[in-house]
Design an enzyme around this catalytic site. Structure first.
Site, PDB file in Angstrom:
ATOM      1  N   CYS A 134       0.830  -1.199   0.000  1.00 55.09           N
ATOM      2  CA  CYS A 134       0.000   0.000   0.000  1.00 55.09           C
ATOM      3  C   CYS A 134       0.868   1.254   0.000  1.00 55.09           C
ATOM      4  CB  CYS A 134      -0.909  -0.025   1.236  1.00 55.09           C
ATOM      5  SG  CYS A 134      -1.911   1.440   1.443  1.00 55.09           S
ATOM      6  N   CYS A 137      -0.176   4.003   2.278  1.00 53.73           N
ATOM      7  CA  CYS A 137       0.090   3.740   3.699  1.00 53.73           C
ATOM      8  C   CYS A 137       1.554   3.963   4.043  1.00 53.73           C
ATOM      9  CB  CYS A 137      -0.239   2.289   4.043  1.00 53.73           C
ATOM     10  SG  CYS A 137      -1.807   1.722   3.425  1.00 53.73           S
ATOM     11  N   ASP A 138       2.431   3.400   3.243  1.00 59.69           N
ATOM     12  CA  ASP A 138       3.830   3.290   3.648  1.00 59.69           C
ATOM     13  C   ASP A 138       4.786   4.142   2.820  1.00 59.69           C
ATOM     14  OD1 ASP A 138       2.867   1.355   5.388  1.00 59.69           O
ATOM     15  OD2 ASP A 138       3.249  -0.280   3.996  1.00 59.69           O
TER      16      ASP A 138
END
Lengths: 307, 104
Positions: A134, A137-138
């Site tokens: 993701c 996300c990261d």
């Protein structure tokens, strides 16, 4: 919590909470079993622009929360619990969870799908240590670094573009020689100065022990192998339906999706499949929400007949 | 009972006082937001046995570095002033409960 319910809904994404809203408004005692928080996959998206009614777009987590609140306003309840087993064959259906056993006269399966894993050794151990699924996300962890993106669909393209704005260099690895989707990201990617493409290439090994140091790649045309040093890799190779607990009980297609037509009825009476988990042409939040309404309709009809 | 937001001083005090479960997070982390409702429930469920608190790694990068938090959300269980065990990106409340059963 009550010992048994009219409808148990496994999964609290758009399909689950749409079903809960319609069930609760039909006067059915309705419980949603969700393992983490409302919204499912859209809760990991900060900007949802293709759900109607939000001209400026809406944050996916916020949309999930609102769907939950909308259903709970009419009496649906939520239990945060992980489903561990389902017994669906009897008229009173049993769902075992980490928070106890629940029984319902009808079950709506809205468990969605999860990112597909590459299936290579060390993949799990290196997840969060260089291997990610993701970019939203990261991605921030890789500011100024070199990352690879694996995949050729619209998610891979969108993630590669997002990362190209953060990272020093992005290498897109795809087993074919072109991107699958003619996405709006495609042209932007081709024009981005720090995005490189490795066509006809697959990842065959993750390098590094405590942390990802690079990838071993194979050129599918020549068979040549090479090492690519990188700080992170984002795997965007599709999704797998969350149906492992249903194997052997309900009919699944070869990819693992629950077989159900537009009525959402599965192979067992009183069990319905809504959202991404179902065999269907288009998996989107809006079609998941539509499925939820349909599942609630047929669940209500089933319960009326079963009385 | 909900989780406390730690600044450096409150974090040190809490860790010295008894078992603490710390959620390392940041405002830009979308997984962290998904974990938050579950973490708040855990804070309530374990009240009296465990203090639950949150550390924003953008505000306190020194703590993230000190405890080797390279990815968020990461939960770190502190006992007797030391980091006892950690759990990265749990996918369910049940996973956190299992972690606490094992380490608390």
């Amino acid at each position: 919590m009550e010992p048994h319910w009219d409808v148990l809904i496994a999964g609290g994404g758009p399909a689950g909470y749409s079903a809960a809203l319609y069930c609760a408004r039909a006067g059915l005692r309705t419980l949603v079993l969700e393992q983490l928080s409302a919204g499912g996959q859209i809760a990991l998206t900060t900007q949802v622009d293709n759900y109607p009614g939000f001209p400026e777009g809406i944050d996916g987590f916020e949309l999930g929360q609102r769907m939950r609140q909308g259903a709970e306003r009419f009496g649906a309840r939520t239990q945060l619990a992980e489903v561990t087993a389902l017994e669906l064959n009897r008229p009173l259906k049993t769902v075992h969870t980490s928070a106890g056993v629940f029984q319902g006269r009808a079950v709506i399966v809205a468990t969605g799908a999860n990112p597909r894993r590459l299936g290579l050794p060390k993949e799990q151990a290196l997840t969060g240590r260089g291997v990610s699924y993701c970019a939203a996300c990261d991605g921030m962890f890789y500011r100024g670094k070199t990352v690879a993106v694996v995949g050729g669909g619209s998610t891979a393209a969108a993630d590669a573009l997002l990362l190209s704005r953060l990272c020093k260099k992005v290498i897109l690895i795809h087993r074919r020689d072109t991107l699958r989707a003619a996405s709006i990201e495609h042209q932007a990617l081709l024009e981005a100065p720090n995005v490189e493409f490795r066509w006809n290439t697959t990842v065959i090994q993750f390098l590094g022990s405590d942390r990802l140091l690079g990838l071993r790649l194979r050129d599918l045309l020549s068979g040549a192998e090479a090492e690519l040093p990188c700080d992170g890799v984002f795997l965007c190779i599709g999704r797998v339906p969350a149906t492992a607990l249903l194997q052997g009980q309900l009919e699944l297609d070869s990819a693992g999706y629950l077989i159900a037509d537009e009525t959402t009825r599965t192979s067992i009476p009183g069990v319905f499949a809504a959202g991404d988990v179902r065999t269907k042409a288009l998996r989107q939040a809006v079609t998941a929400a539509a499925d939820g309404a349909v599942a609630a309709h047929y669940a209500e009809e089933y319960l009326r007949g079963a009385q | 009972m909900s989780a406390v937001h730690f600044d450096l001083e409150r974090f040190r005090q809490a860790v010295d006082a008894g078992p603490v479960l710390v959620d390392f997070w940041a405002p830009w982390c979308v997984h962290c937001r998904r974990l938050d409702p579950v973490f708040q429930e855990i804070a309530g469920d374990y009240a009296g046995r465990l203090q639950a608190g949150q550390v924003n790694i953008d505000d306190l990068p020194q703590l993230a570095a000190e405890y080797h938090v390279n990815v968020i959300p990461t939960l770190v269980l502190f006992r007797d002033g030391r980091a006892e065990a950690s759990l990265t990106a749990p996918e369910s409340k049940a996973r956190i409960e299992a972690f606490l059963r094992e380490h608390l």
